[in-house]
Design a protein around this motif. Structure first.
Motif, PDB file in Angstrom:
ATOM      1  N   ARG A  49      20.653 -40.146   6.328  1.00 37.78           N
ATOM      2  CA  ARG A  49      19.236 -40.234   6.673  1.00 37.78           C
ATOM      3  C   ARG A  49      19.096 -40.950   8.006  1.00 37.78           C
ATOM      4  NH1 ARG A  49      17.364 -45.537   5.534  1.00 37.78           N
ATOM      5  NH2 ARG A  49      18.776 -46.665   4.179  1.00 37.78           N
ATOM      6  N   THR A  50      18.007 -40.685   8.653  1.00 37.20           N
ATOM      7  CA  THR A  50      17.712 -41.342   9.923  1.00 37.20           C
ATOM      8  C   THR A  50      16.769 -42.502   9.654  1.00 37.20           C
ATOM      9  OG1 THR A  50      17.964 -39.237  11.078  1.00 37.20           O
ATOM     10  CG2 THR A  50      16.778 -40.962  12.239  1.00 37.20           C
ATOM     11  N   ALA A  51      17.037 -43.629  10.301  1.00 40.94           N
ATOM     12  CA  ALA A  51      16.196 -44.815  10.133  1.00 40.94           C
ATOM     13  C   ALA A  51      16.080 -45.532  11.473  1.00 40.94           C
ATOM     14  CB  ALA A  51      16.801 -45.760   9.096  1.00 40.94           C
ATOM     15  N   THR A  74      16.635 -45.040  16.737  1.00 34.78           N
ATOM     16  CA  THR A  74      17.060 -44.504  15.443  1.00 34.78           C
ATOM     17  C   THR A  74      18.577 -44.497  15.305  1.00 34.78           C
ATOM     18  OG1 THR A  74      17.022 -42.222  16.262  1.00 34.78           O
ATOM     19  CG2 THR A  74      15.017 -43.030  15.202  1.00 34.78           C
ATOM     20  N   THR A  76      21.770 -43.239  12.220  1.00 31.37           N
ATOM     21  CA  THR A  76      22.042 -42.430  11.040  1.00 31.37           C
ATOM     22  C   THR A  76      22.709 -43.309   9.997  1.00 31.37           C
ATOM     23  OG1 THR A  76      22.300 -40.454  12.393  1.00 31.37           O
ATOM     24  CG2 THR A  76      23.206 -40.367  10.159  1.00 31.37           C
TER      25      THR A  76
END
Length: 165
Positions: A49-51, A74, A76
């Motif tokens: 997921r990207t955060a 961002t 990963t």
């Protein structure tokens, strides 16, 4: 069913015509109980997921090293059981005037020992950090910055499991 009976009949006739033939071997019954087998599979690790890096939590693992470019926001996040390049092991509030390298190094150093059981100087892990300075000079928040401490493999290679003890 008809085909099976026909085959048995042919075998019986051929066996009956052959001199000194042994009786045909009994065929296994279709009534015998079958053995059930179960297969267990490991659940697939959660998808990447990207955060935003400033939202990272303790135990998050990054697919790539933490960003050094201030314009990169961002990252990963991957499951720690898959190859990854860094793992967050501490988030700590910091006062404005103490969010500097020597204080961060002390804080992250103690956090590494607490998280992994290894001291910073034993060479098991390399450490780095990100500082989220969410300062609002109009408020009276004494600790407006957060240091996010990350561990990495000493040579920069991948880690393949969580370092948490």
């Amino acid at each position: 069913m008809i085909v099976r009976c026909g085959c048995v009949l042919v075998v019986a006739l051929v066996a009956g015509c052959a001199p000194n033939a042994e009786p045909p071997a009994a065929s296994p019954s279709s009534e015998e109980p079958s053995i059930a087998t179960t297969t267990t599979t490991e659940p697939a690790p959660p998808a990447a997921r990207t955060a935003n890096w400033y939202d990272l939590g303790v135990g998050d693992c990054l697919a790539d090293p933490p960003p050094v470019d201030p314009t990169v926001v961002t990252v990963t996040v991957v499951d720690c059981s898959s190859p990854h390049r860094a793992e967050v092991y501490l988030r700590a509030p910091m006062a404005v005037n103490t969010a500097v390298a020597d204080v961060v190094d002390r804080t992250c150093g103690q956090g590494l020992t607490d998280y992994t059981g290894h001291a910073v100087d034993d060479g098991t892990y390399a450490t780095t950090y990100l500082i989220d300075s969410n300062q609002n000079r109009t408020s009276s928040n004494p600790t407006p910055s957060t240091v996010i401490c990350l561990l990495e493999a000493p040579g920069g290679g991948p880690l393949v499991s969580s370092a948490r003890r």
